[in-house]
Scaffold this motif. Structure first.
Motif, short mmCIF file in Angstrom:
data_model
loop_
_atom_site.label_atom_id
_atom_site.label_comp_id
_atom_site.label_asym_id
_atom_site.label_seq_id
_atom_site.Cartn_x
_atom_site.Cartn_y
_atom_site.Cartn_z
N ASP A 106 -4.10 3.67 0.70
CA ASP A 106 -5.37 4.96 -0.20
C ASP A 106 -6.22 3.27 0.08
O ASP A 106 -6.21 2.58 0.31
CB ASP A 106 -4.47 5.01 -1.23
N ALA A 107 -7.22 4.42 -0.57
CA ALA A 107 -7.89 3.83 -0.24
C ALA A 107 -8.29 1.68 -1.54
O ALA A 107 -9.27 1.36 -0.41
CB ALA A 107 -9.92 4.41 -1.86
N ALA A 108 -7.50 1.76 -1.97
CA ALA A 108 -7.51 0.66 -3.08
C ALA A 108 -7.17 0.02 -1.73
O ALA A 108 -7.24 -1.61 -1.77
CB ALA A 108 -7.01 0.64 -3.97
N LYS A 109 -6.06 -0.20 -0.52
CA LYS A 109 -4.89 -0.72 -0.48
C LYS A 109 -4.96 -0.57 1.05
O LYS A 109 -3.99 0.85 1.25
CB LYS A 109 -3.66 -0.81 -0.33
N PRO A 166 0.97 -1.52 -0.53
CA PRO A 166 -0.02 0.13 -0.37
C PRO A 166 0.86 0.97 0.04
O PRO A 166 2.04 0.79 0.26
CB PRO A 166 -0.89 -0.47 1.56
#
Ligand code: HEC
Ligand code: HEC
Length: 511
Positions: free
Chosen positions: A372-375, A366
């Protein structure tokens, strides 16, 4: 052509002067061309030291310690006696060439040749109209070689009358509780003598002898050769103290850049809950540099903590992390003593460990600053407490610096100790929580990304103002005890096979 010829004429004496200055440190004024020095200064030095040499260049605001104001003509790291203001040109050359570790002052040997350095030195001396050579030099007497006896004698002198410990602390970590300001009114910190990589000069006994003898002008570090000093030391005594200071250097908990993997050792019994438990010695320490957080808003340039050491142990159920870092101040909001030495608003000292929520399949990690939003990431955050509240630990889910949610710590625990300028914190958590959507589930033999954050409350550090590391790896090493057994079984099987073969072929060989 002309300039080249002129330079060539100068080369031999310049090299000779440079050579002598480097190896003997004599009071030799080196020939320097002020005009060329001025041009170099404008290009390389002005942004920090200022157009008028007053230390107020455009970049100065963010620097701690601030750039030297050359208009006073006072230098910190000189090899001339305490009552001689003028440094040797060789002293200045050394700082310009090698830079000053632990400060923003870079070393220039890669960008400037030696003649350029002499030229710029000739120019900066004009700010205070410094001329000529110092009349006297430091008397080194006969250097006392280091030995157990000399170090022991130095230790006694270091502590006697609180001579050095007054500022440098009981174990030399610069944690003596005193607010020090330099002549300019800026806050200064006594050096942590166990971290030689932060020494502006070096921790070689000769350099330390020099500092004790001359003091560090413009700061509170006094001369111990001054006959007026009640704590004066003889030449021989100064060598003993220098040998003691050199012996304080950390050797085990130092940053080894090649080491990026924290090896968690497997334990049969309980994870030791006390940070002072010697059982932690079973796990090898890994030490990392921390840098100020200067990528996310709001940025912060002057973080106080610079390294952190970590050890890890695990058993069938739990993982335990032992974090250790030097922090000069135990910052307890509400405590009058802590308040009296704090720089700004006093906040709690804190530390956090960052893990990804899900183990990445490959080497993908990440975003290092809180994900962040994805990780998304988990932060295990310990805070030192105030006079009203005890120390505490929190679990934070983060998807970036602006997206942080605190939740119940679950099975996360933390316990701390603060001793002689060092915090030690133990955090434990079950390996498996069953909530894989929000908590990292630890697995043996996998490379687990891990990063660290630290806040020094006496330096006004809170929120996004902190020190941090990049990602490293944590590895739960599969039980070491299983491996020798497997190896023993393999050897037995192999030996058996050889014996059978030998027996058979012996039979065929037999007449
Ligand atoms: C990025 C900022 C920066 C730049 C660029 C810079 N300096 Fe410095 N310099 C510093 C700081 C900060 C200090 C003070 C360190 C301290 O007080 O411990 C310093 C200190 C010094 C000292 C004092 C040494 C002593 O013993 O007191 C000299 C001499 C010096 N600089 C020369 C130069 C010269 C010459 C250049 C250009 C070739 C230069 N500096 C460029 C930041 C800078
Ligand atoms: C009154 C406070 C005070 C006392 C007493 C004191 N020091 Fe210091 N010392 C300082 C400060 C402040 C600094 C950092 C100065 C700077 O670079 O801004 C320092 C820096 C140093 C350094 C770092 C040199 C380098 O290259 O960076 C050494 C070594 C040192 N002191 C040794 C000693 C020894 C040994 C004694 C006792 C004989 C002693 N000090 C007594 C305040 C003190």
């Amino acid at each position: 052509m002309m300039a080249g010829g002129g330079l060539k004429k100068y080369l031999p004496p310049v090299f000779a002067a440079g050579f002598l200055a480097l190896y003997l440190g004599p009071a030799m004024a080196a020939p320097g061309d002020e005009e060329n020095g001025e041009a170099i200064y404008a290009k390389r030095c002005l942004q920090c030291h200022g157009e008028d040499g007053d230390g107020l260049g455009p970049a100065a605001e963010r620097l701690n310690p601030p750039p030297r104001d050359f208009t006073f003509g006072l230098y910190k790291f000189k090899s001339t006696p305490f009552d001689e203001d003028l440094p040797n040109d060789g002293d200045l050359l050394r700082m310009v060439r090698d830079g000053m570790p632990g400060t923003a002052m870079p070393g220039w040997s890669g960008l400037l040749n030696e003649q350029d350095m002499w030229d710029v030195i000739a120019y900066i001396k004009t700010f205070a109209e410094l001329e000529g050579e110092p009349e006297t030099q430091v008397d080194y007497g006969a250097q006392v070689a280091t030995s157990a006896e000399s170090i022991a004698a130095g230790k006694t002198l270091f502590h006697a009358d609180d001579r050095c410990s007054e500022c440098h602390g009981a174990e030399g970590k610069g944690d003596a509780i005193k607010k020090l300001k330099n002549d300019n009114g800026d806050r200064t910190w006594p050096r942590n003598l166990t971290k030689p990589w932060t020494f502006r000069a070096s921790n070689d006994p000769k350099d330390v002898f020099n500092r004790i003898t001359a003091g560090i002008p413009t700061t509170q570090m006094p001369s111990f050769a001054d006959p007026k000093s009640k704590k004066k030391l003889s030449i021989e005594e100064r060598w003993h103290v220098a040998n003691y200071v050199t012996s304080l250097a950390k050797t085990e908990k130092v940053v080894r850049p090649a080491n990026t993997v924290i090896q968690a050792a497997r334990l049969e019994g309980e994870i030791p809950s006390s940070p002072e438990d010697p059982a932690w010695d079973a796990a090898p320490p890994s030490t990392f540099f921390m840098v100020p957080q200067i990528v996310g808003e709001t940025r912060f340039f002057t973080a106080a903590n610079d390294t952190l050491s970590v050890r890890a142990l695990y058993n069938g159920d739990k993982i335990g992390l032992h974090l250790e870092w030097d922090d000069r101040t135990k910052s307890i909001p509400g405590d009058p003593k802590a308040l009296s030495i704090a720089d700004e608003d006093l906040t709690e000292d804190a530390v956090a460990v960052q893990f990804p929520v899900t183990l990445p399949a490959g080497m993908e990690k990440p975003y290092f600053l809180m994900g962040d939003a994805a990780k998304p990431v988990n932060l295990w955050r310990w805070s030192g407490g105030t006079t009203e509240e005890a120390e505490s630990v929190a679990m934070i889910d983060a998807m970036g610096i602006a997206e942080q949610q605190m939740r119940d710590a679950g099975g996360l625990t933390a316990k701390s100790s603060y001793k002689a300028g060092t915090w030690r914190v133990v955090m434990t958590r079950p390996l498996i929580t069953g909530a894989a959507d929000q908590d990292l589930q630890f697995e043996e033999g996998r490379f687990i990304p891990i990063a660290f954050f630290a806040w020094d409350g006496s330096n006004g550090e809170a929120g996004s103002h902190h020190a941090m590391t990049t990602w490293y790896w944590l590895l739960l090493k599969p039980s070491a005890s299983a491996r020798p057994i497997i190896a023993a079984i393999a050897v037995t099987l192999l030996l058996g096979a050889i014996l059978i073969w030998w027996g058979r072929s012996a039979r065929t060989r037999a007449p």
